[in-house]
Design an enzyme around this catalytic site. Structure first.
Site, PDB file in Angstrom:
ATOM      1  N   ASN A  10       0.583  -1.258  -0.052  1.00 43.67           N
ATOM      2  CA  ASN A  10       0.132  -0.346  -0.114  1.00 43.67           C
ATOM      3  C   ASN A  10       0.815   1.524  -0.188  1.00 43.67           C
ATOM      4  O   ASN A  10       1.323   1.584   0.902  1.00 43.67           O
ATOM      5  CB  ASN A  10      -0.764  -0.178   0.700  1.00 43.67           C
ATOM      6  CG  ASN A  10      -1.419   1.304   1.083  1.00 43.67           C
ATOM      7  OD1 ASN A  10      -1.823   1.541   0.515  1.00 43.67           O
ATOM      8  ND2 ASN A  10      -2.179   1.567   2.273  1.00 43.67           N
ATOM      9  N   LYS A  12      -0.005   4.455  -0.322  1.00 41.48           N
ATOM     10  CA  LYS A  12      -0.690   5.371   0.029  1.00 41.48           C
ATOM     11  C   LYS A  12      -0.252   6.883  -0.983  1.00 41.48           C
ATOM     12  O   LYS A  12      -0.084   6.095  -1.763  1.00 41.48           O
ATOM     13  CB  LYS A  12       0.267   5.820   1.295  1.00 41.48           C
ATOM     14  CG  LYS A  12      -0.375   4.526   2.415  1.00 41.48           C
ATOM     15  CD  LYS A  12      -0.728   4.776   4.221  1.00 41.48           C
ATOM     16  CE  LYS A  12       0.100   3.474   4.599  1.00 41.48           C
ATOM     17  NZ  LYS A  12       0.093   3.590   6.364  1.00 41.48           N
ATOM     18  N   HIS A  98      -9.549   1.218   4.037  1.00 41.14           N
ATOM     19  CA  HIS A  98      -8.550   0.978   5.340  1.00 41.14           C
ATOM     20  C   HIS A  98      -8.940   2.248   6.149  1.00 41.14           C
ATOM     21  O   HIS A  98      -9.525   3.258   6.394  1.00 41.14           O
ATOM     22  CB  HIS A  98      -7.291   1.990   4.200  1.00 41.14           C
ATOM     23  CG  HIS A  98      -5.873   2.553   5.128  1.00 41.14           C
ATOM     24  ND1 HIS A  98      -5.785   2.532   6.480  1.00 41.14           N
ATOM     25  CD2 HIS A  98      -5.079   0.972   5.108  1.00 41.14           C
ATOM     26  CE1 HIS A  98      -4.651   2.549   6.560  1.00 41.14           C
ATOM     27  NE2 HIS A  98      -3.583   1.326   5.473  1.00 41.14           N
ATOM     28  N   GLU A 100      -7.330   4.641   7.634  1.00 38.73           N
ATOM     29  CA  GLU A 100      -6.578   6.167   6.793  1.00 38.73           C
ATOM     30  C   GLU A 100      -8.593   6.511   5.895  1.00 38.73           C
ATOM     31  O   GLU A 100      -9.292   7.816   6.502  1.00 38.73           O
ATOM     32  CB  GLU A 100      -5.445   6.561   6.231  1.00 38.73           C
ATOM     33  CG  GLU A 100      -4.770   6.033   6.949  1.00 38.73           C
ATOM     34  CD  GLU A 100      -3.752   5.446   6.705  1.00 38.73           C
ATOM     35  OE1 GLU A 100      -3.604   5.623   5.051  1.00 38.73           O
ATOM     36  OE2 GLU A 100      -2.634   4.606   7.534  1.00 38.73           O
ATOM     37  N   GLU A 170      -5.421  -5.191  10.513  1.00 37.72           N
ATOM     38  CA  GLU A 170      -5.167  -3.844  10.306  1.00 37.72           C
ATOM     39  C   GLU A 170      -5.440  -3.353  11.739  1.00 37.72           C
ATOM     40  O   GLU A 170      -6.207  -2.373  12.173  1.00 37.72           O
ATOM     41  CB  GLU A 170      -5.346  -3.087   9.482  1.00 37.72           C
ATOM     42  CG  GLU A 170      -4.399  -3.379   8.475  1.00 37.72           C
ATOM     43  CD  GLU A 170      -3.967  -2.357   7.344  1.00 37.72           C
ATOM     44  OE1 GLU A 170      -2.702  -3.243   6.673  1.00 37.72           O
ATOM     45  OE2 GLU A 170      -4.424  -1.770   6.507  1.00 37.72           O
ATOM     46  N   GLY A 176       1.807   2.299  10.832  1.00 35.07           N
ATOM     47  CA  GLY A 176       2.202   3.366  10.683  1.00 35.07           C
ATOM     48  C   GLY A 176       3.408   3.767  12.036  1.00 35.07           C
ATOM     49  O   GLY A 176       3.905   5.204  11.959  1.00 35.07           O
ATOM     50  N   SER A 216       2.816  -2.080  10.066  1.00 37.23           N
ATOM     51  CA  SER A 216       4.285  -2.281  10.502  1.00 37.23           C
ATOM     52  C   SER A 216       5.082  -3.524  10.523  1.00 37.23           C
ATOM     53  O   SER A 216       5.806  -3.853  11.363  1.00 37.23           O
ATOM     54  CB  SER A 216       4.477  -2.400  11.824  1.00 37.23           C
ATOM     55  OG  SER A 216       4.184  -0.864  11.654  1.00 37.23           O
TER      56      SER A 216
HETATM   57  C1  PEP Z   1      -1.466   0.324   5.671  1.00 40.71           C
HETATM   58  O1  PEP Z   1      -1.042   1.048   5.396  1.00 40.71           O
HETATM   59  O2  PEP Z   1      -1.956  -1.078   5.447  1.00 40.71           O
HETATM   60  C2  PEP Z   1      -0.264  -0.233   6.698  1.00 40.71           C
HETATM   61  C3  PEP Z   1       0.262  -1.805   7.632  1.00 40.71           C
HETATM   62  O3  PEP Z   1       0.772   0.889   6.995  1.00 40.71           O
HETATM   63  P1  PEP Z   1       2.311  -0.131   7.726  1.00 40.71           P
HETATM   64  O4  PEP Z   1       2.716  -0.876   7.330  1.00 40.71           O
HETATM   65  O5  PEP Z   1       3.380   0.888   7.319  1.00 40.71           O
HETATM   66  O6  PEP Z   1       2.241   0.237   8.938  1.00 40.71           O
END
Ligand code: PEP
Length: 255
Positions: A10, A12, A98, A100, A170, A176, A216
């Site tokens: 992803n 983003k 997601h 976000e 998630e 993040g 992460s």
């Molecule tokens: C994501 O954006 O779905 C995500 C898990 O981000 P990160 O791996 O940076 O935590």
């Protein structure tokens, strides 16, 4: 049938086109092994989907994902992107819900049900994201919270529509932040998610669903997390922007 193991990137809202192409050139220069039941999926910004799709021609088991779509079919929705548009340029997957998008764009479970329906109607595969915030985890109510997300967005679907579906769990506190769920925490929630589908749709459907972990994930922890029985790969943000990291994550999928 073995359900699919998937490493999904992803990006983003990161990278220019030139930077994205350089990243992919670097990624493709690293040997990665994708077995028959394994896929890499690249969740990239709308403007680059066609260019990246062209770049993937001849590559086995690598697909593209949009990071969003609109919840209406077509019409006077200036600035939005429809599922039919994505289908017309050969997009394979759409990341939906997601955290976000839920947080900054107020995406609700019922709006996500509409997006899921459109994706399935046009033959695009949703990667449906769910997961709890830190306060919910601290209150210990994460299982029922995630269950409600699934029920309100997906439980109107038929067993056929949910067969081979893709879920991404998630936990928001791990996205993040550099703070990963432990492999035990991931396994516990993934098993719970699978049991929620099993109770409504039966074991065969539940066992066919790929449940990815996100939060992460990086080269250093992917193997341990993906090694859990109900973890079928990952949705990866930050580490997907580094070719060596994402290549190692692909190579951490279980066979
Ligand atoms: C994501 O954006 O779905 C995500 C898990 O981000 P990160 O791996 O940076 O935590």
């Amino acid at each position: 049938m073995m359900r699919k193991q998937i490493a999904a990137a992803n990006w983003k809202m990161n990278l220019t086109l030139a930077q994205g192409e350089a990243l992919l050139n670097d990624l493709f220069a690293i040997p990665t092994e994708l077995g028959e039941n394994q896929e890499a999926v690249l969740g990239i910004p709308f403007p680059y989907l066609t260019t990246v799709k062209d770049k993937l021609s001849g590559k086995q088991n690598i697909y593209i994902a949009a990071q969003n779509c609109y919840s209406k079919r077509s019409g006077a929705y200036t600035g939005e992107v429809s599922v039919e548009m994505l289908q017309s340029i050969g997009v394979d997957y759409v990341i939906l819900g997601h955290s976000e998008r839920r947080e900054y764009f107020n995406e609700s479970n019922s709006m996500l049900a509409d997006k899921v329906n459109l994706c399935l109607e046009f033959g695009l595969k949703p990667i449906f994201c769910c997961g709890e915030a830190l306060d919910i985890r601290e209150a210990g109510t994460q299982n029922s919270y995630v269950e409600t997300q699934l029920i309100e967005s997906l439980f109107h679907l038929t067993p056929e529509q949910l067969t081979n579906f893709v879920i991404a769990y998630e936990p928001i506190w791990a996205i993040g932040t550099g703070k990963t769920a432990s492999s035990e925490q991931a396994q516990e929630m993934h098993a719970h998610i699978r049991s929620v589908f099993a109770a409504k749709y039966g074991n065969a459907v539940a066992d066919s669903i790929s449940i990815l972990y996100g939060g992460s994930v990086k080269a250093a922890n992917a193997k341990e997390i993906f090694g859990q029985p109900d973890v079928d790969g990952g949705l990866v943000g930050g580490a997907s922007l580094i070719a060596e990291e994402f290549a190692a994550i692909i190579n951490s999928l279980k066979k």
